[in-house]
Design an enzyme around this catalytic site. Structure first.
Site, PDB file in Angstrom:
ATOM      1  N   GLY A   1       0.810  -1.213   0.000  1.00  0.00           N
ATOM      2  CA  GLY A   1       0.000   0.000   0.000  1.00  0.00           C
ATOM      3  C   GLY A   1       0.838   1.254   0.000  1.00  0.00           C
ATOM      4  O   GLY A   1       2.063   1.204  -0.122  1.00  0.00           O
TER       5      GLY A   1
ATOM      6  N   PHE B   1       4.250   8.706   4.111  1.00  0.00           N
ATOM      7  CA  PHE B   1       5.433   9.279   3.442  1.00  0.00           C
ATOM      8  C   PHE B   1       6.035   8.382   2.368  1.00  0.00           C
ATOM      9  O   PHE B   1       7.153   8.598   1.912  1.00  0.00           O
ATOM     10  CB  PHE B   1       6.497   9.709   4.457  1.00  0.00           C
ATOM     11  CG  PHE B   1       6.867   8.671   5.482  1.00  0.00           C
ATOM     12  CD1 PHE B   1       7.598   7.559   5.130  1.00  0.00           C
ATOM     13  CD2 PHE B   1       6.480   8.837   6.816  1.00  0.00           C
ATOM     14  CE1 PHE B   1       7.949   6.619   6.065  1.00  0.00           C
ATOM     15  CE2 PHE B   1       6.821   7.888   7.767  1.00  0.00           C
ATOM     16  CZ  PHE B   1       7.563   6.769   7.391  1.00  0.00           C
ATOM     17  N   GLY B   2       5.302   7.371   1.935  1.00  0.00           N
ATOM     18  CA  GLY B   2       5.806   6.533   0.855  1.00  0.00           C
ATOM     19  C   GLY B   2       5.193   5.140   0.872  1.00  0.00           C
ATOM     20  O   GLY B   2       4.302   4.860   1.658  1.00  0.00           O
TER      21      GLY B   2
ATOM     22  N   VAL C   1       4.551   1.054   1.255  1.00  0.00           N
ATOM     23  CA  VAL C   1       4.752   0.062   2.316  1.00  0.00           C
ATOM     24  C   VAL C   1       4.905  -1.307   1.646  1.00  0.00           C
ATOM     25  O   VAL C   1       4.118  -1.658   0.765  1.00  0.00           O
ATOM     26  CB  VAL C   1       3.544   0.031   3.281  1.00  0.00           C
ATOM     27  CG1 VAL C   1       3.783  -0.945   4.425  1.00  0.00           C
ATOM     28  CG2 VAL C   1       3.236   1.425   3.828  1.00  0.00           C
TER      29      VAL C   1
ATOM     30  N   ASP D   1      -4.006  12.135  13.164  1.00  0.00           N
ATOM     31  CA  ASP D   1      -4.437  11.607  11.868  1.00  0.00           C
ATOM     32  C   ASP D   1      -5.101  10.239  12.021  1.00  0.00           C
ATOM     33  O   ASP D   1      -4.844   9.318  11.270  1.00  0.00           O
ATOM     34  CB  ASP D   1      -3.250  11.514  10.903  1.00  0.00           C
ATOM     35  CG  ASP D   1      -3.702  11.449   9.446  1.00  0.00           C
ATOM     36  OD1 ASP D   1      -4.882  11.741   9.160  1.00  0.00           O
ATOM     37  OD2 ASP D   1      -2.884  11.090   8.583  1.00  0.00           O
TER      38      ASP D   1
HETATM   39  O1  ACK Z   1      -5.263  -1.937   3.995  1.00  0.00           O
HETATM   40  P1  ACK Z   1      -3.827  -2.158   3.807  1.00  0.00           P
HETATM   41  O2  ACK Z   1      -3.397  -3.415   3.122  1.00  0.00           O
HETATM   42  O3  ACK Z   1      -3.016  -2.037   5.174  1.00  0.00           O
HETATM   43  O4  ACK Z   1      -3.184  -0.870   3.104  1.00  0.00           O
HETATM   44  C1  ACK Z   1      -2.518  -0.061   4.021  1.00  0.00           C
HETATM   45  C2  ACK Z   1      -1.206   0.397   3.424  1.00  0.00           C
HETATM   46  O5  ACK Z   1      -0.188  -0.429   3.957  1.00  0.00           O
HETATM   47  C3  ACK Z   1      -0.880   1.868   3.719  1.00  0.00           C
HETATM   48  O6  ACK Z   1      -0.859   2.124   5.072  1.00  0.00           O
HETATM   49  C4  ACK Z   1      -0.724  -1.379   4.850  1.00  0.00           C
HETATM   50  N1  ACK Z   1       0.130  -1.438   6.025  1.00  0.00           N
HETATM   51  C5  ACK Z   1       0.747  -0.420   6.659  1.00  0.00           C
HETATM   52  N2  ACK Z   1       1.456  -0.863   7.707  1.00  0.00           N
HETATM   53  C6  ACK Z   1       1.277  -2.206   7.748  1.00  0.00           C
HETATM   54  C7  ACK Z   1       1.740  -3.240   8.636  1.00  0.00           C
HETATM   55  N3  ACK Z   1       2.535  -2.954   9.677  1.00  0.00           N
HETATM   56  N4  ACK Z   1       1.348  -4.496   8.384  1.00  0.00           N
HETATM   57  C8  ACK Z   1       0.539  -4.770   7.339  1.00  0.00           C
HETATM   58  N5  ACK Z   1       0.077  -3.855   6.470  1.00  0.00           N
HETATM   59  C9  ACK Z   1       0.442  -2.580   6.679  1.00  0.00           C
HETATM   60  C10 ACK Z   1      -2.132  -0.937   5.181  1.00  0.00           C
END
Ligand code: ACK
Length: 304
Positions: free
Chosen positions: A32, A36-37, A39, A150
């Site tokens: 996702g 700031f960028g 993931v 946020d």
């Molecule tokens: O709904 P998602 O798959 O879960 O899409 C968002 C995206 O990245 C942007 O925040 C996923 N994400 C962020 N941090 C984590 C994490 N620690 N473990 C799993 N997914 C994450 C989030």
């Protein structure tokens, strides 16, 4: 060995380790887009799954948000907050390594494509309660008293047992204890979740988080997103609708159609009522997060 910052003693990962763990940041591993960028999902040599948040914005704001997140998250430890495992600062790259949460964000769970896996009411209540407890920790029990600023469904991640974990501390701020509100002339955050005093006047406090929490509660109960609404139409949205229904004694109509009709238990009614207390216009009328937890669990009086 080594640490991210002299001050915080977070483990430092080698760039080669992270490059390997993410398959050279392959598109397939991207999960996702964060504050700031991008993931990525990474798998360390021992098989441990991690999430890698990579700073991509080469802007002052991106750098600030990265630093902010490291500094705050390193000092916070609670079962309802995302855990940091370390960071990687090497060869012009900056990355945060976080625990991987397989169920992704609440956002995709309640409004997204995972509707087939409908969350029943006990799970929704568990999520609401967990977010509230995470916020009590942030606001008053943590070593730093923090305003998240946020809070939104996209920043709530879910573990295997559907425990909610608050994430993304990029724009969090320390709350000055005896101040009722701090001021900023740069309002950042997400419309639909911003309290009116913050969105309109740049004034924020723990009570702005309480407002965002209230919106989250209404979203979780109704399965409807409040995100597309923005000022100056702050009243023409989910919360205006929820108020109308409540005043007319028709709260059951707020419930997600995926939930059973027999769901309007005292617990659901309490949650809706608490949500509505949290989204009141005047910050001083909103409850603190610790009284929210008491009210949700029927351990404190719920004002009419
Ligand atoms: O709904 P998602 O798959 O879960 O899409 C968002 C995206 O990245 C942007 O925040 C996923 N994400 C962020 N941090 C984590 C994490 N620690 N473990 C799993 N997914 C994450 C989030």
């Amino acid at each position: 060995s080594g640490s991210c910052t002299e001050e915080f003693e977070i483990p430092l990962f080698d760039l080669s380790t992270i490059t390997k763990a993410t398959n050279n940041f392959s598109a397939k591993r991207k999960i996702g887009e964060g504050g700031f960028g991008p993931v990525y999902k990474g798998i360390l040599e021992q098989g441990q799954e991690v999430a890698v948040k990579r700073l991509s914005k080469t802007s002052a704001q991106g750098e600030d948000e990265f630093k902010n997140e490291v500094v705050y998250i390193a000092k916070l430890q609670h079962r309802n907050l995302v855990k940091i495992l370390g960071c990687c600062i090497e060869g012009g790259e900056k990355m945060l390594i976080l625990e991987y949460l397989p169920n992704g964000s609440l956002d995709s769970f309640i409004f997204g494509d995972r509707q087939s896996m409908v969350l029943d009411w006990p799970k929704r209540f568990h999520i609401i309660n967990g977010i509230a407890r995470g916020l009590v920790y942030l606001h008053q029990d943590s070593p730093l008293k923090i305003i998240h600023r946020d809070l939104k469904a996209n920043n709530i991640l879910l573990d295997n047992d559907m425990n909610p974990k608050i994430s993304d501390f990029g724009i969090a701020r320390i709350s000055e204890e005896d101040e009722i509100g701090a001021m900023t002339n740069r309002v950042i955050g997400t419309y639909g979740y911003l309290s009116p005093e913050y969105a309109l006047h740049g004034e924020y406090s723990v009570k702005s988080d309480v407002f965002s929490f209230g919106i989250l509660v209404l979203e979780i109960v109704s399965g409807k997103s409040n995100r597309r609404f923005s000022p100056p139409d702050l009243s023409l949205n989910l919360l205006g609708y929820a108020w109308e229904l409540y005043k007319e004694g028709r709260s059951i109509e707020l419930l997600d159609e995926h939930l059973c009709d027999s769901c309007l238990t005292p617990e659901v009614e309490r949650s809706i009522r608490v949500g509505l207390l949290c989204v009141q216009q005047r910050p001083e009328d909103r409850p603190s997060m610790s009284s929210v937890v008491l009210m949700l669990n029927n351990e404190g009086p719920l004002p009419r």
